[in-house]
Design an enzyme around this catalytic site. Structure first.
Site, PDB file in Angstrom:
ATOM      1  N   GLU A 197     -10.214   7.550  -3.315  1.00 47.90           N
ATOM      2  CA  GLU A 197      -8.831   7.059  -3.369  1.00 47.90           C
ATOM      3  C   GLU A 197      -7.845   8.211  -3.191  1.00 47.90           C
ATOM      4  OE1 GLU A 197      -8.341   3.800  -2.600  1.00 47.90           O
ATOM      5  OE2 GLU A 197      -9.680   3.412  -4.281  1.00 47.90           O
ATOM      6  N   THR A 223      -7.645  10.098  -0.705  1.00 45.27           N
ATOM      7  CA  THR A 223      -8.319  11.198  -0.010  1.00 45.27           C
ATOM      8  C   THR A 223      -8.091  11.106   1.491  1.00 45.27           C
ATOM      9  OG1 THR A 223     -10.248   9.788  -0.130  1.00 45.27           O
ATOM     10  CG2 THR A 223     -10.179  11.639  -1.671  1.00 45.27           C
ATOM     11  N   SER A 258      -6.102  -5.415   2.050  1.00 46.37           N
ATOM     12  CA  SER A 258      -5.788  -5.058   3.423  1.00 46.37           C
ATOM     13  C   SER A 258      -5.660  -6.229   4.392  1.00 46.37           C
ATOM     14  CB  SER A 258      -6.816  -4.061   3.952  1.00 46.37           C
ATOM     15  OG  SER A 258      -6.185  -3.310   4.934  1.00 46.37           O
ATOM     16  N   ASP A 280      -8.156   1.431   6.342  1.00 47.07           N
ATOM     17  CA  ASP A 280      -8.156  -0.030   6.401  1.00 47.07           C
ATOM     18  C   ASP A 280      -8.504  -0.550   7.794  1.00 47.07           C
ATOM     19  OD1 ASP A 280      -7.215   0.460   3.895  1.00 47.07           O
ATOM     20  OD2 ASP A 280      -5.240  -0.445   4.192  1.00 47.07           O
ATOM     21  N   TYR A 283       3.385   5.696  -3.981  1.00 48.99           N
ATOM     22  CA  TYR A 283       2.480   6.308  -3.017  1.00 48.99           C
ATOM     23  C   TYR A 283       3.057   7.605  -2.431  1.00 48.99           C
ATOM     24  CZ  TYR A 283      -0.519   6.300   1.202  1.00 48.99           C
ATOM     25  OH  TYR A 283      -1.370   6.617   2.220  1.00 48.99           O
TER      26      TYR A 283
HETATM   27  P1  ADP Z   1      -2.316  -5.620   1.986  1.00 45.05           P
HETATM   28  O1  ADP Z   1      -2.643  -4.980   3.294  1.00 45.05           O
HETATM   29  O2  ADP Z   1      -2.949  -4.904   0.847  1.00 45.05           O
HETATM   30  O3  ADP Z   1      -2.639  -7.074   1.957  1.00 45.05           O
HETATM   31  P2  ADP Z   1       0.348  -4.937   2.802  1.00 45.05           P
HETATM   32  O4  ADP Z   1       1.630  -4.901   2.067  1.00 45.05           O
HETATM   33  O5  ADP Z   1      -0.126  -3.706   3.476  1.00 45.05           O
HETATM   34  O6  ADP Z   1      -0.747  -5.477   1.767  1.00 45.05           O
HETATM   35  O7  ADP Z   1       0.407  -6.068   3.904  1.00 45.05           O
HETATM   36  C1  ADP Z   1       0.791  -7.383   3.578  1.00 45.05           C
HETATM   37  C2  ADP Z   1       1.759  -7.922   4.602  1.00 45.05           C
HETATM   38  O8  ADP Z   1       1.091  -8.116   5.870  1.00 45.05           O
HETATM   39  C3  ADP Z   1       2.307  -9.276   4.253  1.00 45.05           C
HETATM   40  O9  ADP Z   1       3.395  -9.157   3.377  1.00 45.05           O
HETATM   41  C4  ADP Z   1       2.709  -9.818   5.605  1.00 45.05           C
HETATM   42  O10 ADP Z   1       3.934  -9.274   6.031  1.00 45.05           O
HETATM   43  C5  ADP Z   1       1.625  -9.263   6.511  1.00 45.05           C
HETATM   44  N1  ADP Z   1       0.531 -10.236   6.693  1.00 45.05           N
HETATM   45  C6  ADP Z   1      -0.750 -10.088   6.336  1.00 45.05           C
HETATM   46  N2  ADP Z   1      -1.489 -11.177   6.653  1.00 45.05           N
HETATM   47  C7  ADP Z   1      -0.642 -12.046   7.221  1.00 45.05           C
HETATM   48  C8  ADP Z   1      -0.768 -13.375   7.758  1.00 45.05           C
HETATM   49  N3  ADP Z   1      -1.944 -14.018   7.759  1.00 45.05           N
HETATM   50  N4  ADP Z   1       0.333 -13.951   8.298  1.00 45.05           N
HETATM   51  C9  ADP Z   1       1.502 -13.303   8.327  1.00 45.05           C
HETATM   52  N5  ADP Z   1       1.690 -12.072   7.823  1.00 45.05           N
HETATM   53  C10 ADP Z   1       0.649 -11.450   7.273  1.00 45.05           C
HETATM   54 MG    MG Z   2      -2.055  -3.039   3.928  1.00 41.70          MG
END
Ligand code: ADP
Ligand code: MG
Length: 384
Positions: free
Chosen positions: A33, A35, A125, A171, A220
């Site tokens: 983490e 890294t 992710s 990711d 972060y």
């Molecule tokens: P994580 O990657 O951990 O899920 P992030 O904040 O990096 O969190 O990414 C989440 C964002 O990605 C959501 O808020 C949205 O904007 C976008 N996203 C992810 N999956 C979808 C989806 N299936 N449809 C629309 N937007 C999405």
């Molecule tokens: Mg993300």
């Protein structure tokens, strides 16, 4: 709607054309983490939560993108693509389109449908899954191919340069290159990697704390700055240390007193985490689950105490798992300050483990967690 034929009909009804369908998984990081941006090691696995992207060509010069998760459609002009994100979910797919255009591809008109069962913004992710699913869908449409590591880098650039999120490569890399029943040790310096089998009697139980805290000044970026400041002190004595990846615990002994105390603690975590991550891969390759569990426990302590990247709820989720039957190892996974813990659990105990952990966590915190029993799955591909 895990059924791709339902997804296909949804696309056909909305856009009047049959889509080609692509899938890209979310991921969980087993160890390693903070890294990645220090050019060190991470060891994630792709999981059986994924994003589907359906694509079909259009003749009206438009790019239409529909997300079933948001129930929303956005339309762009294929000949006048935006240069930057707009703080909207469509930034992720449009970022990919924009990067592909920058690579010299002519971008045609198309319709894209998106659906995902990766929990959004929970540290599993969904963003990389969306980028990678979009990338392979659009690449198929335009007849482009890239080797896995290059494709991962293009998707990371979409998130860095277009969305404006300063994420590492992990990711996107695991979403592209993951393998069924395997973890992947990635060297974030040169993107070389090694697969290590996860025995099939082991389940990945992912426990969402349902909280996400932020610390003053941004979590972060603050931690990143602190650990990079420690690296600069070491580099002032030993110029061959551009990143903490190149530093040793002896360097920290020698020059730690010149660092801000917090910086020194962050660096201790990052340097020791690299060692643990490489050792964890060796343990998996040997099938030594006990050693893997021990390394995960040490990693959590380091993340929580030295990096101060945990929180009360995540520490509780880790603590409450300790004496549950079947536990092999548990730690907070992802960027920190909340999010999910990853638990390696004997498959035969996984359902009971998940149930008991949920009850304990709710009793302790008053929050009902989401707990998912997962397994390591394959990387992104086309669905036939
Ligand atoms: P994580 O990657 O951990 O899920 P992030 O904040 O990096 O969190 O990414 C989440 C964002 O990605 C959501 O808020 C949205 O904007 C976008 N996203 C992810 N999956 C979808 C989806 N299936 N449809 C629309 N937007 C999405
Ligand atoms: Mg993300």
């Amino acid at each position: 709607m895990h059924n791709p034929s339902v997804f296909r009909s949804m696309h056909r009804e909305r856009f009047g054309a049959d889509p080609a369908i692509f899938v890209a998984p979310g991921r969980v990081n087993l160890i390693g983490e903070h890294t990645d941006y220090a050019e060190g090691f991470v060891m994630p696995a792709a999981i059986n939560f994924a994003t589907l992207a359906g694509i079909s060509p259009r003749t009206d010069g438009k790019i239409a993108i529909y997300s079933e998760n948001y129930g929303e459609e956005k339309t762009f002009d294929a000949a006048a693509l935006p240069a930057k994100g707009n703080k909207h979910w469509s930034d992720y797919p449009m970022g990919v389109v924009s990067i592909l255009k920058g690579e010299g591809h002519k971008i045609p008109a198309f319709s894209l449908s998106i659906w995902s069962d990766v929990p959004l913004a929970s540290g599993l992710s969904s963003s990389a899954a969306l980028e990678v699913a979009t990338a392979i869908a659009v690449m198929d449409l335009i007849g482009a191919t890239y080797p896995g590591p290059v494709l991962a880098r293009l998707c990371q650039r979409a998130e860095n340069e277009f969305v404006g999120a300063n994420c590492g490569i992990m990711d996107q890399f695991i979403s592209v290159n993951g393998k069924e029943n395997h973890a992947l040790l990635l060297d974030c310096r040169d993107l070389s990697y090694k697969l290590a089998p996860i025995p099939d009697h082991v389940a990945l139980v992912i426990a969402n704390t349902m909280v996400k805290h932020s610390v003053a000044g941004g979590d972060y970026p603050t931690r990143r700055r602190e650990s990079e400041a420690a690296c600069a002190v070491i580099a002032s004595h030993r110029p061959g240390v551009p990143f903490l990846r190149d530093a040793t615990l002896e360097d920290l002994e020698k020059w730690g007193h010149e660092m801000e105390p917090k910086s020194r603690m962050r660096a201790k975590h990052v340097i020791s985490e690299d060692l643990r991550t490489v050792a964890a891969c060796e343990a998996l390759l040997k099938g030594d689950m006990k050693e893997l569990g021990r390394l995960m426990a040490e990693a959590h302590r380091s993340y929580s105490r030295d990096f101060e990247g945990s929180c009360v709820e995540a520490d509780a989720m880790v603590e409450l798992a300790q004496d549950l039957p079947g536990l092999i190892g548990t730690r907070l996974t992802g960027g920190g300050f909340g999010g999910c813990t990853v638990n390696l659990v004997e498959q035969s105990e996984a359902a009971k483990f998940a149930e008991a952990l949920g009850v304990r966590y709710a009793a302790r915190t008053g929050i009902t967690p989401q707990i998912h029993i997962c397994h390591a799955s394959g990387g992104a591909h086309r669905l036939e």
